[in-house]
Design a protein around this motif. Structure first.
Motif, PDB file in Angstrom:
ATOM      1  N   THR A 163      39.357  39.051   6.305  1.00 47.92           N
ATOM      2  CA  THR A 163      39.043  39.897   5.336  1.00 47.92           C
ATOM      3  C   THR A 163      39.747  41.159   5.408  1.00 47.92           C
ATOM      4  OG1 THR A 163      36.990  39.131   4.792  1.00 47.92           O
ATOM      5  CG2 THR A 163      37.372  41.316   4.053  1.00 47.92           C
ATOM      6  N   ILE A 164      40.028  41.834   6.825  1.00 51.58           N
ATOM      7  CA  ILE A 164      40.742  42.889   6.851  1.00 51.58           C
ATOM      8  C   ILE A 164      42.166  42.660   6.520  1.00 51.58           C
ATOM      9  CG2 ILE A 164      41.317  44.593   8.504  1.00 51.58           C
ATOM     10  CD1 ILE A 164      38.522  44.327   9.752  1.00 51.58           C
ATOM     11  N   LEU A 165      42.816  41.497   7.021  1.00 58.39           N
ATOM     12  CA  LEU A 165      44.254  41.393   7.080  1.00 58.39           C
ATOM     13  C   LEU A 165      44.387  41.089   5.450  1.00 58.39           C
ATOM     14  CD1 LEU A 165      44.965  38.704   9.730  1.00 58.39           C
ATOM     15  CD2 LEU A 165      45.286  41.094   9.652  1.00 58.39           C
ATOM     16  N   ILE A 208      52.235  41.248  14.309  1.00 55.25           N
ATOM     17  CA  ILE A 208      50.746  41.641  14.372  1.00 55.25           C
ATOM     18  C   ILE A 208      49.803  40.602  13.613  1.00 55.25           C
ATOM     19  CG2 ILE A 208      49.593  43.482  12.829  1.00 55.25           C
ATOM     20  CD1 ILE A 208      52.180  45.482  13.008  1.00 55.25           C
ATOM     21  N   ALA A 209      50.204  40.078  12.521  1.00 52.04           N
ATOM     22  CA  ALA A 209      49.282  39.540  11.949  1.00 52.04           C
ATOM     23  C   ALA A 209      48.592  38.143  12.538  1.00 52.04           C
ATOM     24  CB  ALA A 209      49.698  38.853  10.498  1.00 52.04           C
ATOM     25  N   GLN A 232      49.092  52.217   8.886  1.00 54.56           N
ATOM     26  CA  GLN A 232      48.357  52.893   8.030  1.00 54.56           C
ATOM     27  C   GLN A 232      47.329  52.270   7.030  1.00 54.56           C
ATOM     28  OE1 GLN A 232      48.234  56.616   7.493  1.00 54.56           O
ATOM     29  NE2 GLN A 232      46.225  55.442   6.637  1.00 54.56           N
ATOM     30  N   ALA A 233      48.146  50.978   6.669  1.00 59.34           N
ATOM     31  CA  ALA A 233      47.567  49.831   5.553  1.00 59.34           C
ATOM     32  C   ALA A 233      46.334  49.387   6.383  1.00 59.34           C
ATOM     33  CB  ALA A 233      48.395  48.896   5.161  1.00 59.34           C
ATOM     34  N   LEU A 234      46.407  49.098   7.441  1.00 61.77           N
ATOM     35  CA  LEU A 234      45.364  48.246   8.466  1.00 61.77           C
ATOM     36  C   LEU A 234      44.180  49.438   8.611  1.00 61.77           C
ATOM     37  CD1 LEU A 234      47.643  46.401  11.204  1.00 61.77           C
ATOM     38  CD2 LEU A 234      45.663  45.226   9.797  1.00 61.77           C
ATOM     39  N   GLU A 235      44.487  50.591   8.959  1.00 59.87           N
ATOM     40  CA  GLU A 235      43.522  51.338   8.909  1.00 59.87           C
ATOM     41  C   GLU A 235      42.912  51.912   7.856  1.00 59.87           C
ATOM     42  OE1 GLU A 235      43.092  56.165  10.600  1.00 59.87           O
ATOM     43  OE2 GLU A 235      44.631  55.768   9.105  1.00 59.87           O
ATOM     44  N   ASP A 236      43.398  51.880   6.646  1.00 60.48           N
ATOM     45  CA  ASP A 236      42.751  51.989   5.278  1.00 60.48           C
ATOM     46  C   ASP A 236      41.975  50.725   5.053  1.00 60.48           C
ATOM     47  OD1 ASP A 236      44.058  54.329   5.138  1.00 60.48           O
ATOM     48  OD2 ASP A 236      45.514  53.643   3.874  1.00 60.48           O
ATOM     49  N   ALA A 237      42.345  49.588   5.490  1.00 56.68           N
ATOM     50  CA  ALA A 237      41.789  48.375   5.204  1.00 56.68           C
ATOM     51  C   ALA A 237      40.404  48.226   6.265  1.00 56.68           C
ATOM     52  CB  ALA A 237      42.550  47.019   5.609  1.00 56.68           C
TER      53      ALA A 237
END
Length: 483
Positions: free
Chosen positions: A69-71, A162-163, A189-194
């Motif tokens: 879900t985070i990915l 990463i993924a 940054q996108a991962l943090e926001d997710a």
């Protein structure tokens, strides 16, 4: 004043411990500083490794669909930011917008892909020899992964490391190349926001001698995945495996395209031209050798020279046919090989000149080069150039073409252009490359298939992408359950 992008350690964007920074200039216009970045040190790398180890058990213990879900949310955020990411990539690395945009989309697609694969990382059930015993395998994360990524695909390659690492429950310390670290920072940054938990991913740009060396020697690192030059890759692999970490290194290429006497020469020119001069030749899979049957040799040389001379060159954001080299040193290396080829006796058909005047003066521009009459013992035939330089070699028959194509220390990608099905199959069987293409350019690979090379192009331990990406970041436990 240029904004500074900090390190990301244990869920916080922080300056380097010693306050060091470095600037990234626009290779199309070096008077423009795109962004300033905190420059990590050995101590910063150690902090990232400690944070990743602290977070790893909880991250692996999270249900796999929740990691997925985070990915998936990360992919959505990258998609929403695609236009800005495309411009960022173009301004830092130099790619044209038409080249940068598909690369950003590739990163988006990779996160969507591994979001679904996160829940599909089970083992296999085996038949027991008797009794009420169940025998099966289960896949488990390796632990903490040190990822070292290059500048030439500054968002796609970090994404495809990463993924799968995150999908399988590993935590990460990422060291991007200093020439273009911004797209990798945008992934973080996108991962943090997710909503990724603190410490699961850590972003530490810095020098290879400090941050890179720590990632390959620290006992807290369980896996090292590297993409870059062969010289550095061998050092990384040796250092990591000496420390008992699992390691993979994908390195250089000297990729051939065979043009047979049955080929459609116009099609061959388009295939080779796109592979040789796309992304300014700055790809490990770029076509740098055209091996051409004597019956179509003159026609091919004439066509590829015309192709090279037709390419419009300029700033990536203007989206012409070809952008600049990424740095002064990369430009100088290409210009040096142009001189070497001419001095060795190859025929200089066109290009290979630093462009000057007007908008070119402040950028790292070179015209695409073609050399004909290239012999197999010439450096231009044997050594990776990593620029828009094509060596054309004449051969008498298909057998000689195969031998010439395999006459290299590298073995990453190769192609053949032919209308003869028997030649196509023979090529597939005999080419010494990790990727074999028929009537296709040497560059480009779909995200769900394995990618890697042979010989000096790869440590040939594990492939990347697709299910192979999951394999690298996991180990197998065999379970006997007696009920």
């Amino acid at each position: 004043m240029t904004e500074t992008t900090n390190l990301y350690i244990d869920g916080e964007w922080v300056p380097a411990e010693d306050g060091s920074t470095f600037a990234v200039e626009n290779p199309a216009d070096t008077t423009e500083t795109v962004t300033e970045y905190a420059k990590g040190s050995t101590e910063d790398a150690q902090k990232g490794i400690d944070a990743a180890n602290e977070a790893q058990a909880d991250w692996e213990g999270m249900p796999a669909p929740d990691r997925g879900t985070i990915l998936r949310e990360t992919a959505k955020l990258l998609e929403e930011r695609k236009e800005d990411l495309t411009e960022q990539l173009s301004r830092e690395e130099g790619k044209t917008l038409s080249e940068a945009s598909p690369e950003v989309q590739r990163a988006i697609d990779i996160f969507y892909y591994y979001a679904e694969k996160a829940a599909d990382n089970a083992g296999t059930r085996k038949g027991p020899s008797g009794g009420r015993t169940s025998v099966y395998t289960k896949r488990e994360a390796l632990g903490v992964a040190g990822l070292v990524t290059p500048w030439n695909y500054p968002i796609a390659i970090p994404a495809w490391k990463i993924a799968p690492a995150l999908a399988t429950g590993n935590t990460i310390v990422l060291k991007p190349a200093s020439a273009a670290p911004g797209p990798a920072a945008s992934i973080v940054q996108a991962l943090e926001d997710a909503g990724i938990p603190d410490g699961v991913i850590n972003f530490v740009p810095g020098s290879g001698s400090d941050v890179g060396a720590e990632l390959t020697s620290n006992d807290g690192i369980d896996a090292v995945s590297f993409t870059g030059s062969s010289e550095v890759g061998h050092h990384v692999y040796d250092a990591a495996t000496d420390n008992m970490a699992r390691a993979q290194a994908e390195m250089g290429g000297k990729n051939p395209a065979i043009i047979t006497d049955s080929a459609d020469v116009e099609e061959a020119v388009d295939i080779v031209g796109a592979g040789a001069f796309g992304v300014t030749g700055q790809a490990c899979t770029a076509c740098s050798r055209a091996i051409v049957h004597t019956d179509v040799y003159d026609e091919f040389v004439e066509g590829i020279v015309e192709y090279a001379e037709s390419i419009d060159i300029g700033p990536g954001v203007e989206d012409l046919g070809m952008g600049p080299h990424v740095t002064q040193s990369e430009l100088e290396s290409t210009l040096e090989y142009v001189d070497v080829a001419a001095n060795e006796g190859a025929t200089h058909e066109t290009g290979g000149e630093r462009l000057e005047g007007d908008e070119y003066d402040d950028g790292y521009y070179v015209s695409p080069a073609v050399f004909s009459d290239v012999e197999r013992d010439m450096r231009i035939f044997q050594e990776e150039v990593f620029g828009p330089v094509l060596a054309v070699t004449e051969v008498d028959d298909f057998e000689e073409a195969i031998e010439a194509s395999n006459d290299s220390d590298f073995g990453l990608s190769s192609s053949v252009v032919t209308d003869d099905l028997n030649e196509a199959h023979e090529f597939i069987e005999r080419t010494e490359a990790g990727v074999a293409k028929v009537n296709e350019k040497t560059t480009g690979l779909e995200l769900h298939v394995p990618f890697g090379g042979k010989k000096d192009s790869s440590t040939n331990t594990y492939r990347e992408q697709g299910d192979a990406g999951l394999d690298f970041f996991t180990e197998i436990k065999t379970v006997y359950l007696n009920t």
